[in-house]
Design a protein around this motif. Structure first.
Motif, PDB file in Angstrom:
ATOM      1  N   SER A 106       0.935  -1.357   0.231  1.00 25.36           N
ATOM      2  CA  SER A 106      -0.131   0.023   0.016  1.00 25.36           C
ATOM      3  C   SER A 106       0.854   1.276  -0.173  1.00 25.36           C
ATOM      4  O   SER A 106       0.521   2.250  -0.646  1.00 25.36           O
ATOM      5  N   LYS A 109       1.642   1.691  -3.739  1.00 26.36           N
ATOM      6  CA  LYS A 109       0.502   2.134  -4.533  1.00 26.36           C
ATOM      7  C   LYS A 109       0.139   3.695  -4.130  1.00 26.36           C
ATOM      8  O   LYS A 109       0.100   4.179  -5.093  1.00 26.36           O
ATOM      9  N   THR A 113       0.247   6.117  -6.968  1.00 31.67           N
ATOM     10  CA  THR A 113      -1.219   6.573  -7.740  1.00 31.67           C
ATOM     11  C   THR A 113      -1.796   7.335  -6.833  1.00 31.67           C
ATOM     12  O   THR A 113      -2.784   7.926  -7.068  1.00 31.67           O
ATOM     13  N   ALA A 118      -5.035   1.212  -4.868  1.00 28.53           N
ATOM     14  CA  ALA A 118      -5.169   1.241  -6.486  1.00 28.53           C
ATOM     15  C   ALA A 118      -4.934  -0.165  -6.865  1.00 28.53           C
ATOM     16  O   ALA A 118      -4.429  -1.001  -5.985  1.00 28.53           O
ATOM     17  N   ASP A 119      -5.436  -0.418  -8.021  1.00 30.00           N
ATOM     18  CA  ASP A 119      -5.497  -1.722  -8.437  1.00 30.00           C
ATOM     19  C   ASP A 119      -4.402  -1.864  -9.551  1.00 30.00           C
ATOM     20  O   ASP A 119      -3.508  -0.833  -9.440  1.00 30.00           O
ATOM     21  N   LYS A 120      -3.800  -3.020 -10.037  1.00 31.37           N
ATOM     22  CA  LYS A 120      -2.380  -3.174 -10.657  1.00 31.37           C
ATOM     23  C   LYS A 120      -2.515  -2.358 -11.838  1.00 31.37           C
ATOM     24  O   LYS A 120      -1.615  -1.780 -12.286  1.00 31.37           O
ATOM     25  N   GLN A 122      -3.976   0.288 -12.456  1.00 30.76           N
ATOM     26  CA  GLN A 122      -3.469   1.626 -12.117  1.00 30.76           C
ATOM     27  C   GLN A 122      -2.216   2.093 -11.967  1.00 30.76           C
ATOM     28  O   GLN A 122      -1.358   3.066 -12.408  1.00 30.76           O
ATOM     29  N   VAL A 123      -1.600   1.024 -11.239  1.00 28.75           N
ATOM     30  CA  VAL A 123      -0.154   1.226 -10.736  1.00 28.75           C
ATOM     31  C   VAL A 123       0.669   1.120 -12.020  1.00 28.75           C
ATOM     32  O   VAL A 123       1.399   1.914 -12.450  1.00 28.75           O
ATOM     33  N   ASP A 144       5.576  -3.491 -10.862  1.00 33.86           N
ATOM     34  CA  ASP A 144       5.624  -3.396  -9.462  1.00 33.86           C
ATOM     35  C   ASP A 144       7.088  -3.127  -9.028  1.00 33.86           C
ATOM     36  O   ASP A 144       6.931  -2.388  -8.207  1.00 33.86           O
TER      37      ASP A 144
END
Lengths: 182, 182
Positions: A106, A109, A113, A118-120, A122-123, A144
């Motif tokens: 977190s 993220k 973002t 945020a979801d993957k 968005q990252v 990631d």
């Protein structure tokens, strides 16, 4: 500063190198994935992860390695491999005297973002934008790893000085093993 | 055969070397604990575990390393350190081409006491008796490491030949990291 981000995993260990400083443009130097075959024994896979990471450290000579912090309560089926791969990453860096920083998913993220939830997708979108890449890095583990490096560059500058000083001043040691002979 | 048993842990990593064969008397060659300070950062502690285990491998040159298999559903507060220390042990052995065998706690208990649900005191008592020691090995992690080695010597002889053959024939490898440069 130059940071190697590592998204630890046995099947896919994401790696990404980013150079930058808070308030200045970021630059990606390299991104990739160290893969090991799922049908191989874990000890051999850990060795392959080590060899893969050593090549990245050799080639990019990062000043710091940022690794995702693994939590035990996460997905039980993969957490052991993730914990073990992260141990290998910590070991490779520390053996070279390179400081290690751990960031939670977190934190990463939120850094890239603005939202810790945020979801993957968005990252990946933000990593692509922030690094001005022509196309999104794939797979998600590679994106990631870059996000981890960016997160560290933006968040970690103050704590780094402390970590680097500690890495220099605290010689790695183990208490000599007590032996008992028959 | 000569087996190094490893009861993985960050604070106390039990190690014990036993020589023997099924149906023949067992002999303890050494036992001890690699300790790392709880107030140190995990990366430095993993490095200290590695250095400690390397010394045991150098000194005793075991033919096989038997490590306790770690399960994710166990004690959540310590499982991460245990998983990471076990990764270091696997890595140290595999790097030298020494085969690794994993045994579950209940396999080990059943091997030395006859019951997979034996308590620590019973395991320690049997290890002391089987190795004809003048006093029980302490702490419990050290006794567990010896129990692992004994368990392997008694259970593992058939599967060892396969493991050794695999360790020789399967070169450790990782798929070359895919790189993407800006």
């Amino acid at each position: 500063m130059r940071v190697l981000g590592v998204d630890p995993g046995l099947t896919r260990c994401g790696v990404g190198v980013v150079e930058g400083a808070p308030g200045r443009p970021l630059r990606m130097l390299g991104v990739g994935v160290v893969r090991t075959p799922a049908d191989q024994d874990v000890p051999l896979r850990l060795l392959a992860v080590e060899q893969g990471l050593e090549r990245w450290l050799d080639e990019y000579q990062p000043e710091l390695v940022a690794i995702e912090r693994v939590f035990a309560q996460h997905n039980v089926s993969t957490v052991m491999g993730t914990a073990q791969a992260s141990a290998v990453a910590m070991l490779c860096a520390t053996r070279r005297g390179i400081p290690v920083a751990l960031h939670t998913p977190s934190e990463v993220k939120a850094a890239v973002t603005g939202s810790g939830r945020a979801d993957k997708a968005q990252v990946t979108a933000m990593v692509t934008r922030l690094l001005r890449l022509a196309e999104p890095p794939k797979p998600a583990d590679a994106a990631d790893a870059l996000a981890l490096a960016i997160c560290h560059i933006w968040r970690g500058s103050a704590s780094d000085k402390i970590a680097a000083a500690l890495a220099r001043s605290t010689p790695p040691r183990s208490t000599p093993a007590k032996e008992y002979r028959p």
